[in-house]
Design an enzyme around this catalytic site. Structure first.
Site, mmCIF file in Angstrom:
data_model
loop_
_atom_site.group_PDB
_atom_site.id
_atom_site.type_symbol
_atom_site.label_atom_id
_atom_site.label_comp_id
_atom_site.label_asym_id
_atom_site.label_seq_id
_atom_site.Cartn_x
_atom_site.Cartn_y
_atom_site.Cartn_z
ATOM 1 N N ASP A 55 9.408 19.909 24.203
ATOM 2 C CA ASP A 55 10.526 20.958 23.486
ATOM 3 C C ASP A 55 9.898 22.241 23.565
ATOM 4 O O ASP A 55 10.030 22.769 22.519
ATOM 5 C CB ASP A 55 10.854 20.288 22.142
ATOM 6 C CG ASP A 55 12.275 21.131 21.805
ATOM 7 O OD1 ASP A 55 12.775 21.880 22.544
ATOM 8 O OD2 ASP A 55 12.723 20.971 20.680
ATOM 9 N N HIS A 82 13.856 14.857 21.163
ATOM 10 C CA HIS A 82 13.188 15.094 20.154
ATOM 11 C C HIS A 82 13.315 14.290 18.808
ATOM 12 O O HIS A 82 13.663 15.091 17.915
ATOM 13 C CB HIS A 82 12.994 16.760 19.700
ATOM 14 C CG HIS A 82 14.440 17.418 19.950
ATOM 15 N ND1 HIS A 82 15.632 16.813 19.321
ATOM 16 C CD2 HIS A 82 14.629 18.409 20.630
ATOM 17 C CE1 HIS A 82 16.496 17.889 19.392
ATOM 18 N NE2 HIS A 82 15.938 18.569 20.152
ATOM 19 N N ASN A 125 20.627 25.870 27.622
ATOM 20 C CA ASN A 125 21.135 26.739 26.850
ATOM 21 C C ASN A 125 20.660 27.963 26.664
ATOM 22 O O ASN A 125 19.972 28.514 25.557
ATOM 23 C CB ASN A 125 21.156 25.954 25.317
ATOM 24 C CG ASN A 125 19.575 25.636 24.842
ATOM 25 O OD1 ASN A 125 18.784 25.445 25.769
ATOM 26 N ND2 ASN A 125 19.264 25.819 23.750
ATOM 27 N N HIS A 183 12.281 24.947 27.466
ATOM 28 C CA HIS A 183 13.252 26.050 27.288
ATOM 29 C C HIS A 183 12.468 27.370 27.881
ATOM 30 O O HIS A 183 11.901 27.853 27.299
ATOM 31 C CB HIS A 183 13.761 26.234 25.865
ATOM 32 C CG HIS A 183 14.506 25.134 25.235
ATOM 33 N ND1 HIS A 183 15.883 25.055 25.374
ATOM 34 C CD2 HIS A 183 13.704 23.863 24.717
ATOM 35 C CE1 HIS A 183 16.238 23.783 24.864
ATOM 36 N NE2 HIS A 183 14.905 23.519 24.361
ATOM 37 N N ARG A 232 13.542 30.161 28.913
ATOM 38 C CA ARG A 232 14.091 31.411 28.354
ATOM 39 C C ARG A 232 14.553 32.153 29.630
ATOM 40 O O ARG A 232 15.779 31.895 30.300
ATOM 41 C CB ARG A 232 13.267 32.130 27.776
ATOM 42 C CG ARG A 232 12.692 31.611 26.181
ATOM 43 C CD ARG A 232 13.695 31.034 25.365
ATOM 44 N NE ARG A 232 13.156 30.437 24.104
ATOM 45 C CZ ARG A 232 13.781 29.605 23.362
ATOM 46 N NH1 ARG A 232 15.139 29.375 23.714
ATOM 47 N NH2 ARG A 232 13.306 29.087 22.199
ATOM 48 N N HIS A 261 9.108 31.556 21.373
ATOM 49 C CA HIS A 261 9.682 32.842 20.522
ATOM 50 C C HIS A 261 8.311 33.688 20.329
ATOM 51 O O HIS A 261 7.340 33.281 20.116
ATOM 52 C CB HIS A 261 10.496 32.357 19.361
ATOM 53 C CG HIS A 261 11.778 31.777 19.332
ATOM 54 N ND1 HIS A 261 12.943 32.177 19.840
ATOM 55 C CD2 HIS A 261 11.976 30.374 18.911
ATOM 56 C CE1 HIS A 261 13.736 31.185 19.897
ATOM 57 N NE2 HIS A 261 13.270 30.341 19.398
#
Length: 403
Positions: free
Chosen positions: A277, A211, A82, A50, A52, A281
């Site tokens: 995965d 996952h 997503n 991801h 971002r 953050h």
């Protein structure tokens, strides 16, 4: 041309590799070349990241995420859709790929989201995108998500799946009946949520499960025609790390008890894919309860160290991080050091065992759950025959049409 201890056809051989136009032309004991120290492995493929960007670029960008992948020995990443906004139409897909074309250090592919807004027209969306780009999969499809648009029920998934023969669907399997909406805390994401979802889904079709974190889910998939991936954190961390990590421990699906963790690691040879995965953050967001770990840079180095120490075999590692991802998702020319394939490989000096430190990593988020873990990072990474690490070259491509 380079020479060294090459992982070729399932074993290490002393050989040289000749490269022409970005592809491997010859492999053999008589091929001359620059001698490299260490082992030469296929560069990895991370099918679950991801990156971002868009509205969350303070956490990670495509540029920083692919730089992190490069330093982890990864030659190709598959970004998940997503994002904010989600990649669920052709225009957003083209915008993200346009951003990637200008900034990637390694090769880049992007999945297409299945949402409640697009499921009735996803066929036309897919056809439009496929005129320009190779779409590895529809997914990650969320059976449970805090966003009502991203949470897809079993009936909708089954209906869409039946219309797309040959398309890979990747699934985040957690049954919403067992998950408290809006809560990232592992206490509210019971292991039964994953097990029940997997039990229902394997009856609906052939999927690739993201996952997987419990032994019962893994066993269910092993008895089906579906495939699955496991992350490093679900094999190397457990709920016991909550005391060490505090709120940093939050991840979906959550870290499990030792029984699940140990079973997954003991059965590493039975999984299909090792994937990170990578879901970065900032520390500020983590302290507020955000779920997700960075991992694209540490995945291969962690497991090269484990293979070097004999806990797993190099043959199994290469299968899970390179050849199987290429086969399952259709990345032709990737995954193996073989004549005709892209000259994508990573050189690891097995004597250079380092402790992972966040300040040495390249993700924008600035932390890692594997702080202090032993790992062997690559000395050199080649993408289509170009050595990229020394000068951190942006030599990556976005995957266009069918690879």
């Amino acid at each position: 041309m380079i020479r060294g201890k090459v992982f070729y056809k399932g074993e290490f051989v002393e050989a040289g590799i000749e490269v022409e136009n970005g592809r491997i032309k010859r492999i053999g004991k008589l091929v001359e070349g620059k001698e490299v120290k260490g082992v030469i492995l296929p560069a990895g493929i991370d099918v679950h990241v991801h990156l971002r960007d868009f509205a969350e670029k303070r956490k990670e960008t495509i540029e920083t995420g692919t730089l992190s992948a490069l330093h982890g020995g990864i030659c190709l990443v598959v970004d998940q859709p997503n994002t904010k906004p989600p990649v669920d139409d052709a225009e957003t897909y083209f915008r993200r790929m346009g951003k990637a074309e200008k900034s990637v250090y390694v090769d880049y592919a992007l999945n297409l989201a299945l949402t409640n807004s697009n499921h009735g027209k996803i066929g036309s969306i897919m056809r439009k995108i496929s005129e320009r780009y190779f779409v590895p999969a529809v997914g990650e499809v969320f059976i449970q998500h805090d966003s009502e648009d991203l949470q897809i029920d079993y009936e909708t998934l089954s209906s869409v799946y039946k219309r797309f023969e040959g398309v890979v669907f990747t699934i985040h399997a957690e049954d919403p009946a067992y998950v408290a909406r809006g809560s990232p805390n592992f206490v509210f994401r019971r292991r039964e949520a994953e097990v029940l979802a997997v039990e229902r889904l394997v009856e609906l079709g052939k999927f690739h499960f993201c996952h997987i974190s419990t032994k019962d889910s893994a066993k269910e998939i092993l008895n089906s025609n579906s495939t699955y991936e496991v992350t490093p954190h679900h094999m190397l961390l457990s709920v016991e790390d909550y005391g060490r990590l505090g709120n940093l421990v939050n991840v979906n699906p959550p870290l499990r008890e030792r029984e699940d963790v140990e079973w997954l690691f003991r059965n590493f040879h039975r999984i299909d894919v090792l994937a990170s995965d990578h879901a970065p953050h900032t520390l500020e967001d983590k302290e507020a309860g955000a779920s997700g770990f960075p991992g694209v840079e540490t995945m291969y180095p962690l497991f090269v160290n484990l293979a070097s120490k004999g806990y797993i075999s190099f043959k199994t590692l290469v299968e899970k991080i390179a050849s199987n991802p290429a086969r399952i998702f259709g990345f032709k020319g990737y995954g193996e050091i073989e004549v005709g394939n892209y000259a994508n490989f990573a050189v690891f000096d097995l004597k250079k065992v380092d402790e992972i430190r966040a300040e040495r990593l390249h993700s924008k988020c600035g932390w890692t759950p594997f702080e202090g873990f032993e790992a062997v990072f690559p000395d050199k990474v080649y993408l289509r025959g170009k050595e990229l690490l020394e000068n951190e070259m942006k030599a990556g491509n976005v995957l266009k049409k069918r690879v």
